[in-house]
Design a protein around this motif. Structure first.
Motif, PDB file in Angstrom:
ATOM      1  N   GLN A 174       1.539 -13.860   0.691  1.00 53.72           N
ATOM      2  CA  GLN A 174       2.950 -14.044   0.983  1.00 53.72           C
ATOM      3  C   GLN A 174       3.155 -15.378   1.710  1.00 53.72           C
ATOM      4  O   GLN A 174       2.388 -15.725   2.610  1.00 53.72           O
ATOM      5  N   ALA A 228      -0.314  -9.863   2.096  1.00 50.51           N
ATOM      6  CA  ALA A 228      -0.307  -9.700   0.644  1.00 50.51           C
ATOM      7  C   ALA A 228       1.087 -10.004   0.103  1.00 50.51           C
ATOM      8  O   ALA A 228       2.099  -9.817   0.784  1.00 50.51           O
ATOM      9  N   CYS A 261       4.612  -9.834  -1.534  1.00 56.27           N
ATOM     10  CA  CYS A 261       5.581  -8.741  -1.452  1.00 56.27           C
ATOM     11  C   CYS A 261       6.792  -9.090  -2.302  1.00 56.27           C
ATOM     12  O   CYS A 261       7.394 -10.155  -2.147  1.00 56.27           O
ATOM     13  N   ARG A 265      11.504  -7.123   0.644  1.00 51.07           N
ATOM     14  CA  ARG A 265      11.270  -6.894   2.055  1.00 51.07           C
ATOM     15  C   ARG A 265      12.517  -6.328   2.733  1.00 51.07           C
ATOM     16  O   ARG A 265      13.640  -6.633   2.342  1.00 51.07           O
ATOM     17  N   CYS A 296       7.383  -4.805   4.168  1.00 45.93           N
ATOM     18  CA  CYS A 296       7.325  -4.885   2.711  1.00 45.93           C
ATOM     19  C   CYS A 296       7.612  -3.510   2.127  1.00 45.93           C
ATOM     20  O   CYS A 296       6.987  -2.515   2.511  1.00 45.93           O
ATOM     21  N   GLY A 336       5.527  -3.874  -3.585  1.00 45.71           N
ATOM     22  CA  GLY A 336       4.473  -4.808  -3.950  1.00 45.71           C
ATOM     23  C   GLY A 336       3.291  -4.823  -3.006  1.00 45.71           C
ATOM     24  O   GLY A 336       2.214  -5.288  -3.368  1.00 45.71           O
ATOM     25  N   ALA A 337       3.494  -4.354  -1.756  1.00 44.37           N
ATOM     26  CA  ALA A 337       2.392  -4.314  -0.782  1.00 44.37           C
ATOM     27  C   ALA A 337       2.790  -3.340   0.319  1.00 44.37           C
ATOM     28  O   ALA A 337       3.898  -2.788   0.318  1.00 44.37           O
ATOM     29  N   SER A 338       1.886  -3.150   1.249  1.00 43.21           N
ATOM     30  CA  SER A 338       2.156  -2.225   2.356  1.00 43.21           C
ATOM     31  C   SER A 338       1.794  -2.904   3.671  1.00 43.21           C
ATOM     32  O   SER A 338       0.638  -2.883   4.098  1.00 43.21           O
ATOM     33  N   TRP A 339       2.772  -3.549   4.306  1.00 36.03           N
ATOM     34  CA  TRP A 339       2.552  -4.164   5.601  1.00 36.03           C
ATOM     35  C   TRP A 339       3.883  -4.280   6.354  1.00 36.03           C
ATOM     36  O   TRP A 339       4.965  -4.189   5.760  1.00 36.03           O
TER      37      TRP A 339
END
Length: 226
Positions: free
Chosen positions: A21, A59, A61, A64, A84, A87-90
């Motif tokens: 990202q 990663a 994303c 968001r 996010c 597309g990702a997990s953060w």
């Protein structure tokens, strides 16, 4: 060639998703979000979004969500949470500094407790809202006509919790009592049995010792319902 072209698209898409990202993009999004949240504020704001840790690699994303961090306010030194959702997990909290120059009010001279504030008692100052208490008086209508609950030195900040509504009716005072019945106002006079500020309930003793309860009005009269 028609078989190779789709394969190239698939490889290109996979590479794009694998790329980290862009941190600068996130900072711009956070700044834009904060600006939008403050767009209705009367005071212009200067917004500074903190830098990411240079070692951070998030990663990629696709979408968001941006919100205030739990317990944070859009004022002074605060934090905005970016999460996010596709597309990702953060999730990450970004520090944000918000500076807003506002007009606020202080005591124009030493004021004793119990002082009913007039325009001569308060003075305008300028300062950064983020460095002031949350209950600071920004509008003179919040203070004028109110009773000061504590003594203040000259230049001391005026805060909402220091102020009480002025008493408009005092115990024993003769008051006009108005009762609306069937669309008609019926007026009478009596003696107030308690002190009251505007909007508070007050008990009134009429002739014949009848006691009626009503709402204290700013002009010192009482409105009651049958």
């Amino acid at each position: 060639m028609r078989f190779i072209f789709p394969a190239l698209i698939a490889i290109s898409s996979a590479c794009a998703l694998a790329a980290p990202q862009n941190n600068d993009t996130l900072r711009r999004e956070v700044e834009g979000w904060v600006q939008q949240q403050l767009s209705t504020s009367a005071a212009p704001a200067t917004i500074t979004v903190g830098e990411f840790d240079s070692r951070l690699r998030l990663a990629a994303c696709a979408r968001r969500d941006i919100q205030l961090a739990p317990g944070a306010r859009l004022i002074g030194n605060t934090h905005v949470r970016v999460r996010c959702v596709e597309g990702a997990s953060w999730a990450i909290n970004l520090p944000v500094q918000i500076n807003q120059n506002v007009s606020y009010y202080v005591a124009a001279r030493p004021l004793p407790a119990g002082q009913v504030l007039s325009a001569a008692d308060i003075q305008l100052q300028q300062g950064n809202l983020g460095q002031l208490p949350g209950s600071i008086v920004l509008d003179p209508s919040q203070a004028l006509g109110r009773t000061l609950g504590t003594a203040l030195a000259s230049g001391a900040l005026l805060r909402a919790e220091m102020l009480r509504a002025a008493i408009v009716i005092r115990q024993g005072q003769r008051v006009k009592l108005t009762v609306r019945m069937n669309g008609i106002d019926v007026s009478n006079e009596g003696a107030a049995l308690n002190n009251a500020t505007e909007g508070q309930l007050v008990r009134v003793r009429l002739l014949g010792n009848q006691i009626v309860q009503g709402t204290a009005m700013a002009d010192g009269s009482v409105n009651a319902t049958p």
